[in-house]
Design a protein around this motif. Structure first.
Motif, short mmCIF file in Angstrom:
data_model
loop_
_atom_site.label_atom_id
_atom_site.label_comp_id
_atom_site.label_asym_id
_atom_site.label_seq_id
_atom_site.Cartn_x
_atom_site.Cartn_y
_atom_site.Cartn_z
N SER B 49 0.82 -1.22 0.00
CA SER B 49 0.00 0.00 0.00
C SER B 49 0.85 1.27 0.00
CB SER B 49 -0.95 -0.02 1.19
OG SER B 49 -0.26 -0.29 2.38
N GLY B 50 2.14 1.13 -0.25
CA GLY B 50 2.96 2.32 -0.37
C GLY B 50 4.31 2.18 0.30
N PRO B 51 5.25 3.07 -0.03
CA PRO B 51 6.59 3.03 0.55
C PRO B 51 6.53 3.24 2.06
CG PRO B 51 6.48 4.54 -1.31
CD PRO B 51 5.08 4.15 -1.00
N ARG B 52 7.52 2.72 2.73
CA ARG B 52 7.60 2.83 4.19
C ARG B 52 9.05 3.07 4.59
NH1 ARG B 52 2.97 1.96 3.40
NH2 ARG B 52 1.42 0.76 4.58
N ARG B 53 9.23 3.66 5.75
CA ARG B 53 10.56 3.76 6.32
C ARG B 53 10.78 2.62 7.28
NH1 ARG B 53 11.41 9.55 8.17
NH2 ARG B 53 13.06 8.43 9.27
N LEU B 73 14.46 -7.58 4.32
CA LEU B 73 14.45 -6.49 3.34
C LEU B 73 15.65 -6.61 2.40
CD1 LEU B 73 13.36 -3.48 5.57
CD2 LEU B 73 12.08 -4.48 3.68
N ARG B 74 16.81 -6.98 2.93
CA ARG B 74 17.99 -7.18 2.08
C ARG B 74 17.73 -8.27 1.04
NH1 ARG B 74 19.16 -3.48 3.71
NH2 ARG B 74 20.95 -2.61 4.80
N ASP B 75 17.16 -9.36 1.51
CA ASP B 75 16.90 -10.48 0.60
C ASP B 75 15.91 -10.08 -0.49
OD1 ASP B 75 18.64 -12.04 2.00
OD2 ASP B 75 17.10 -13.09 3.15
N LEU B 76 14.88 -9.36 -0.09
CA LEU B 76 13.89 -8.92 -1.08
C LEU B 76 14.52 -7.94 -2.07
CD1 LEU B 76 10.76 -8.44 1.24
CD2 LEU B 76 11.10 -10.21 -0.48
N GLN B 77 15.42 -7.12 -1.55
CA GLN B 77 16.11 -6.18 -2.42
C GLN B 77 17.01 -6.93 -3.40
OE1 GLN B 77 18.82 -3.64 -0.34
NE2 GLN B 77 19.34 -2.44 -2.18
N ARG B 78 17.69 -7.91 -2.87
CA ARG B 78 18.58 -8.72 -3.72
C ARG B 78 17.80 -9.40 -4.85
NH1 ARG B 78 22.58 -13.19 -4.31
NH2 ARG B 78 21.23 -14.92 -3.77
N VAL B 82 12.17 -5.34 -3.95
CA VAL B 82 12.08 -4.14 -3.13
C VAL B 82 13.23 -3.22 -3.50
CG1 VAL B 82 12.57 -3.33 -0.78
CG2 VAL B 82 10.80 -5.05 -1.16
N ALA B 83 12.95 -1.93 -3.55
CA ALA B 83 13.99 -0.94 -3.79
C ALA B 83 14.25 -0.15 -2.51
CB ALA B 83 13.57 0.02 -4.91
N ARG B 84 15.51 0.09 -2.27
CA ARG B 84 15.93 0.79 -1.06
C ARG B 84 16.46 2.16 -1.45
NH1 ARG B 84 19.48 -0.02 4.04
NH2 ARG B 84 21.08 1.45 3.45
N ARG B 85 15.95 3.19 -0.81
CA ARG B 85 16.42 4.53 -1.13
C ARG B 85 16.86 5.22 0.14
NH1 ARG B 85 12.21 8.13 -4.25
NH2 ARG B 85 13.60 9.91 -3.99
N VAL B 86 18.08 5.74 0.12
CA VAL B 86 18.60 6.45 1.29
C VAL B 86 18.49 7.94 1.03
CG1 VAL B 86 20.58 6.78 2.79
CG2 VAL B 86 20.21 4.57 1.68
N VAL B 94 15.73 6.02 5.49
CA VAL B 94 15.76 5.01 4.45
C VAL B 94 14.33 4.63 4.09
CG1 VAL B 94 16.64 2.75 3.77
CG2 VAL B 94 17.92 4.15 5.38
N GLU B 95 14.07 4.60 2.81
CA GLU B 95 12.72 4.25 2.36
C GLU B 95 12.75 2.96 1.57
OE1 GLU B 95 9.86 7.05 -0.10
OE2 GLU B 95 10.92 5.60 -1.36
N TYR B 96 11.79 2.13 1.84
CA TYR B 96 11.65 0.89 1.09
C TYR B 96 10.34 0.93 0.30
CZ TYR B 96 15.39 -0.82 4.06
OH TYR B 96 16.59 -0.97 4.72
#
Lengths: 134, 134
Positions: B49-53, B73-78, B82-86, B94-96
DNA sequence: GCGTAACGTCACCTTGAGGTAACCGCCATG
DNA sequence: CATGGCGGTTACCTCAAGGTGACGTTACGC
């Protein structure tokens, strides 16, 4: 036919409406934990095309140990997804088949498998990219 | 709209056509193993339902440990879900968010969740019956 | 100075899923 | 007689998932 976006939006909305799904006693978690072990899904899909006998399953899924086959079938039976029938032959033979409840899970499983096989290349690509970046 | 039976039949047929899906190097298994851990599915649905910190997710999923949140979160990003934005704020936040690939998995997940919540009573019933019989 | 919140990492420990191997009774076959 | 297939059960061991708690850095407010 709806777009994938619209379908997703509906599912997201339902999820959010289900209030405390994320915490402790979430009923969905209970079922999903059962389904997400190493063999359940594989056995359900194996039985999807018809009843099988014990050693017949072993031959079709060669890398399952006898213990795990017994155990997983018991668990599926306990959950009402699989029916076990013993025939009074000599030696007794045992047949496993999906119950109607078990058959009903083929569809959601199918969607997941379809997604997995369709997006596998993308995932492997992402993994490589991530690993080389690190 | 097809009947559930017809849809199931198609999935079964595809599964059977996929020859060596049951043995060792089945690609579907690889993806499914990743998805079927304790938290992945829950986090994907939370981010649906949307990005989260980071700590925002912790508050929404209170029973996840910090370690497992980081790791999942790392595994999902890998896997590119999931995208990680600092953000360069002080202190950095940090936003996921789900990637398009991540969003595409909401639909199959939704079907599974729908099945689970719809059939939970039947499963619990079956469990009780099985347990009292033993 | 102290606490707190941001987002982690690291070391340690427990639990249980799952594999291996031995054993069981029964019966058919060589 | 012995081997092998049938459908299991049991004891034992391993390994990794996941939880706990300490620590770290920066910056803000009291």
């Amino acid at each position: 036919m709806q777009t994938a976006e619209a379908t997703a939006a509906i599912f997201v909305q339902r999820w959010n409406e289900a209030a405390d799904l994320a915490v402790g006693t979430c009923p969905v978690r209970g079922v999903l934990d059962r389904i997400s072990d190493k063999w359940s899904m594989l056995l359900v899909m194996t039985l999807a095309s018809g009843p099988r006998r014990f050693n017949q399953i072993r031959r079709e899924v060669p890398d399952i140990s006898q213990k795990m086959l017994t155990q997983t079938l018991r668990d599926l039976q306990r959950d009402g997804l699989v029916a076990r029938r013993v025939f009074d032959t000599k030696p007794p033979s045992v047949e496993y088949r999906l119950t109607p409840l078990g058959q009903s899970i083929i569809v959601p499983f199918g969607y997941l498998i379809e997604w997995a096989s369709g997006n596998l290349p993308r995932i492997e690509e992402a993994r490589e990219e991530f690993d080389t970046a690190a």
